[in-house]
Design a protein around this motif. Structure first.
Motif, PDB file in Angstrom:
ATOM      1  N   GLU A  15       0.841  -1.194   0.000  1.00 52.33           N
ATOM      2  CA  GLU A  15       0.000   0.000   0.000  1.00 52.33           C
ATOM      3  C   GLU A  15       0.880   1.249   0.000  1.00 52.33           C
ATOM      4  N   LEU A  42       0.129   4.313   0.183  1.00 52.73           N
ATOM      5  CA  LEU A  42      -0.344   5.356   1.091  1.00 52.73           C
ATOM      6  C   LEU A  42       0.342   5.295   2.456  1.00 52.73           C
ATOM      7  N   THR A  43       0.798   4.119   2.837  1.00 54.09           N
ATOM      8  CA  THR A  43       1.357   3.926   4.177  1.00 54.09           C
ATOM      9  C   THR A  43       2.514   4.874   4.452  1.00 54.09           C
ATOM     10  N   VAL A  83       1.288   8.439   5.296  1.00 47.97           N
ATOM     11  CA  VAL A  83       0.612   8.534   6.593  1.00 47.97           C
ATOM     12  C   VAL A  83       1.626   8.508   7.725  1.00 47.97           C
ATOM     13  N   CYS A  95       2.749   0.527  12.201  1.00 45.61           N
ATOM     14  CA  CYS A  95       3.285   0.723  10.855  1.00 45.61           C
ATOM     15  C   CYS A  95       4.472  -0.219  10.638  1.00 45.61           C
ATOM     16  N   GLU A 143       3.112  -3.413   9.739  1.00 39.22           N
ATOM     17  CA  GLU A 143       2.768  -3.483   8.318  1.00 39.22           C
ATOM     18  C   GLU A 143       4.019  -3.710   7.465  1.00 39.22           C
ATOM     19  N   TYR A 173      -3.937   1.221  11.872  1.00 36.35           N
ATOM     20  CA  TYR A 173      -3.821   0.466  10.611  1.00 36.35           C
ATOM     21  C   TYR A 173      -4.693  -0.786  10.590  1.00 36.35           C
ATOM     22  N   ASN A 174      -5.896  -0.668  11.160  1.00 39.64           N
ATOM     23  CA  ASN A 174      -6.864  -1.768  11.153  1.00 39.64           C
ATOM     24  C   ASN A 174      -6.330  -3.057  11.766  1.00 39.64           C
ATOM     25  N   TRP A 197      -3.517  -2.778   5.311  1.00 38.78           N
ATOM     26  CA  TRP A 197      -4.531  -2.243   6.210  1.00 38.78           C
ATOM     27  C   TRP A 197      -5.686  -1.564   5.492  1.00 38.78           C
ATOM     28  N   THR A 198      -5.418  -0.935   4.352  1.00 40.83           N
ATOM     29  CA  THR A 198      -6.478  -0.215   3.638  1.00 40.83           C
ATOM     30  C   THR A 198      -7.495  -1.155   3.008  1.00 40.83           C
ATOM     31  N   ARG A 199      -7.103  -2.415   2.750  1.00 42.65           N
ATOM     32  CA  ARG A 199      -7.998  -3.349   2.073  1.00 42.65           C
ATOM     33  C   ARG A 199      -8.540  -4.461   2.974  1.00 42.65           C
TER      34      ARG A 199
END
Length: 443
Positions: A123, A125-126, A129, A172, A175, A347-348, A363-365
């Motif tokens: 991802e 985007l990580t 952020v 993070c 992740e 991050y979910n 995490w976004t998906r």
């Protein structure tokens, strides 16, 4: 076949020899506590689908069982229910002899929803952020450089802003340990060293291999360093002990892995230490010691009595023995999800069943996975509040550090999991320049 794969194959063969036939050990019964068994199969069932994410085989799923050292029933092989009040009497972990559920559920979900495989990948985007979070922490450290440590301003800021931000930093790094920030593993590892800076102490390089092993060997008493040790569970089983554990969680998770499993010190570890110490030195020389204390205090709160820290306990502790999905005859689940608002800051990570099922979905998906495979996740128990998890863990007599599911034999001279760790130095896990290739391939 690499060394780690050979070790795992030998371990699986040994493990499988203890998971066939009736659930009792081929040794004198007086040497072991009785076993409670169930006629039901694993709720997830068996699957012949090839594992797209694993290059190794697991023993077949078998009927579930729980070994309780506090029981003395002579009916060793007769089915017995698990009652809620048993948690308050526990002086032993939940010992089971079946495959962990996540691989099986992953196969079933892929079979029912092939489109799930498209959710995997890194991802981009990580990095944006977390760069903002790191900048926020450096700004806060600068603004507090002249504030007294015991001032309300310093302590409140480090708890409300600092702990939340550093919990975000911790997760993070989590992740990045799964290579979900960049395409190349080495880029994830190097960026994790940058992300590590607001923690104040080197952490990222050591976390990665331990965490990958936690996924591969969930519940394995010899490999999974997320599990509390017998000494911890025994000493900290009362309210005061549990409060101490909840307050100093960060120290237990930092020190326990080094005592349980040996990992080599690599160039990534060295780089992590050097970069962190150099930055810490620069901060102290330019902003003063209080700026560095802000980082360290924020890290402490992030793993202490803080709402976001509830995920450490919520993820795998059995908080209620009645929390069983649909079929009450199987052992308590090993993993629990949380679907609350704090996932926005973490991050979910609360979607923990989903994460263990598909550790390569970022995490976004992960929420999309929950929606697509809703029939698999709706029946599972979950937490509604991480704060309540901490509260119940400390004050509920039915909950303690014993409330974890482990794989193996809890006592006696023959212990399959413990014996397996001696095979070819199985506790030595390679962590070389290739991005933990041996550990990576085993996942």
């Amino acid at each position: 076949m690499n060394v780690y794969s050979k070790i795992q194959r030998s371990k699986d063969e040994l493990f499988s020899s203890y998971t066939t036939g009736p659930f009792y050990l081929p040794i004198k019964p007086e040497n072991h506590s009785p076993l409670r068994t169930s006629d039901s199969s694993d709720i997830l069932g068996a699957s012949s689908t090839e594992d797209a994410w694993s290059s190794e085989s697991f023993p077949d799923s078998s009927p579930s069982s729980v070994l309780s050292a506090s029981e003395t029933s002579s009916k060793a092989n007769s089915p017995e229910p698990i009652y809620p009040d048993e948690l308050s009497k526990r002086s032993e972990f939940f010992w089971i002899y079946q495959e962990e559920p996540h691989r099986t559920r992953r196969m079933q979900i892929l079979q029912a929803h092939p489109e799930v495989s498209k959710l995997c990948g890194y991802e981009p985007l990580t990095k944006y952020v977390i760069s903002g979070v790191v900048a926020l922490q450096f700004l806060a450290a600068y603004l507090l450089r002249n504030s007294p440590f015991f001032s309300l301003k310093f302590l409140l800021t480090s708890y409300v802003i600092g702990a939340t931000a550093n919990q975000n930093v911790f997760l993070c790094i989590h992740e990045l340990s799964h290579n979900l920030g960049f395409k190349k593993p080495i880029h994830n590892r190097l960026f994790a060293i940058f992300v590590n800076l607001p923690i104040g102490v080197p952490y990222s390089a050591s976390f990665r291999p331990y965490h990958l092993i936690h996924h591969k060997h969930l519940g394995d008493a010899s490999y999974d360093t997320d599990l509390p040790t017998t000494l911890e569970a025994f000493v900290l089983q009362n309210v005061a002990g549990k409060a101490f554990f909840a307050t100093f969680q960060i120290l237990f998770y930092a020190i326990r892995p080094m005592l349980v499993m040996k990992l080599p010190f690599t160039y990534i570890h060295l780089l992590n230490v050097i970069v962190q110490l150099v930055v810490d030195y620069i901060i102290v020389k330019t902003w003063g010691m209080k700026a560095l204390l802000y980082f360290i205090t924020s890290s402490f709160w992030a793993g202490s009595l803080h709402p976001c820290a509830g995920h450490f306990i919520a993820e795998h502790y059995v908080m209620d023995v009645g929390q069983t999905p649909v079929n009450s005859h199987i052992p308590p689940p090993e993993t629990y999800s949380y679907y609350g608002v704090l996932n926005l800051f973490t991050y979910n990570v609360g979607l923990h069943n989903e994460h263990h099922d598909f550790p390569f979905i970022p995490w976004t998906r992960l929420p999309l996975l929950t929606q697509i495979a809703r029939e698999f996740y709706d029946p599972l128990p979950y937490h509604k509040s991480w704060t309540k998890v901490i509260w119940d863990f400390v004050l509920d007599d039915k909950v303690s550090l014993w409330c974890r599911v482990k794989r193996g034999v809890s006592s006696g001279s023959i212990q399959p999991i413990s014996a397996a760790k001696k095979i070819d130095g199985a506790k030595i896990v390679r962590d070389e320049d290739n991005g933990d290739e041996d550990v990576e391939k085993s996942l």
